[in-house]
Design a protein around this motif. Structure first.
Motif, PDB file in Angstrom:
ATOM      1  N   ASN A  34       0.845  -1.186   0.000  1.00 48.06           N
ATOM      2  CA  ASN A  34       0.000   0.000   0.000  1.00 48.06           C
ATOM      3  C   ASN A  34       0.882   1.239   0.000  1.00 48.06           C
ATOM      4  O   ASN A  34       1.985   1.225   0.553  1.00 48.06           O
ATOM      5  N   GLU A  83      -4.667   1.948  -1.319  1.00 51.65           N
ATOM      6  CA  GLU A  83      -4.512   0.494  -1.263  1.00 51.65           C
ATOM      7  C   GLU A  83      -4.070  -0.076  -2.602  1.00 51.65           C
ATOM      8  O   GLU A  83      -4.536   0.351  -3.653  1.00 51.65           O
ATOM      9  N   ASN A  90       0.791  -4.595   5.642  1.00 54.41           N
ATOM     10  CA  ASN A  90      -0.383  -4.112   4.891  1.00 54.41           C
ATOM     11  C   ASN A  90      -1.390  -3.374   5.758  1.00 54.41           C
ATOM     12  O   ASN A  90      -2.592  -3.379   5.463  1.00 54.41           O
ATOM     13  N   PRO A 145      -2.929   0.085   6.695  1.00 53.06           N
ATOM     14  CA  PRO A 145      -2.980   1.386   6.011  1.00 53.06           C
ATOM     15  C   PRO A 145      -2.221   2.465   6.781  1.00 53.06           C
ATOM     16  O   PRO A 145      -2.364   2.585   8.004  1.00 53.06           O
TER      17      PRO A 145
END
Length: 257
Positions: free
Chosen positions: A125, A140, A244, A246
């Motif tokens: 991301n 993403e 992963n 955010p």
């Protein structure tokens, strides 16, 4: 039947603007010679919606120099070219899937923006660290599906449907393929031309963000930073990136952003 004043082409102003946008995106390195594809929706004087869209090979065949008459006017779902020169891109399936997944979306911009492609090909991301891109929220990277394929269109559409109103100003990274930007407004208040201009602003500002996020990642490895920073706040670190999670500023977006 849609019409235009005598001697003029239908949706002339909208097609002229999109031709200019193609040139600007090429000049700013917001895409490469493979081009990408840009579209927005308009309503004709017959009350029907149409898609204004770039033709395939817009960069290779036309070198990014398009006239308004080369921009396509497409009837949704039948994929009939109502006006314009050249052929329809095979990625019309992805554009239609996005519009169907959220009817309030009025523009879709897919490009091969240089710095964002770094994050897209990594499968990670993209950390969202700049003030200008904060309103996009998390950026993403989707799982890989081949370009122009139905599985890619279905993957994108499912994500757009899942995030609801967040898709009205959003950017995904398509793994190894580029960026996908969707813009609209609740109850279709925003016109398509305004939406594609907003999409242009997003691809441009996220290019700066992509480079800055990369440099912040390098600084962490060098021990010069202890995390990703945005507007003075530490918003994550390399561990979040690798897992992963955010990385973006969840604070209030400033007035005027």
């Amino acid at each position: 039947m849609i019409s235009a004043p005598e001697g003029r082409i239908i949706f002339e102003h909208e097609r002229e603007d999109l031709a200019k946008i193609v040139k600007v995106i090429m000049e700013r390195d917001d895409t490469n010679i493979a081009g990408g594809n840009f579209s927005f929706k308009v309503t004709g004087d017959d009350g029907k919606d149409y898609i204004i869209m770039t033709p395939t090979m817009m960069s290779q065949a036309y070198l990014g120099e398009l006239s308004p008459s080369q921009i396509l006017v497409v009837e949704p779902h039948t994929r009939k070219i109502i006006a314009g020169e050249g052929e329809l891109t095979r990625e019309i399936n992805m554009h239609e899937a996005v519009y169907d997944a959220n009817p309030d979306i009025r523009a879709v911009l897919h490009s091969h923006a240089k710095n964002s492609m770094f994050w897209a090909t990594s499968g990670l991301n993209e950390p969202n660290v700049t003030e200008a891109t904060q309103k996009l929220g998390p950026i993403e990277t989707l799982d890989f599906e081949p370009n122009c394929s139905e599985p890619l269109a279905e993957l994108v559409a499912s994500h757009v449907a899942e995030i609801g109103d967040a898709a009205l100003m959003h950017m995904y990274l398509l793994n190894s393929h580029g960026v996908l930007i969707t813009v609209g407004q609740k109850d279709k208040v925003m016109d398509g031309l305004s939406a594609i201009h907003q999409a242009l602003a997003i691809v441009d500002t996220t290019e700066w963000n992509a480079e800055i996020a990369y440099k912040q990642a390098i600084f962490q490895k060098l021990g010069l930073l202890d995390g990703f920073y945005s507007k003075g706040d530490r918003i994550g670190d390399l561990e979040d990136l690798m897992n992963n999670r955010p990385v973006y500023n969840r604070g209030t977006v400033a007035v005027g952003d």
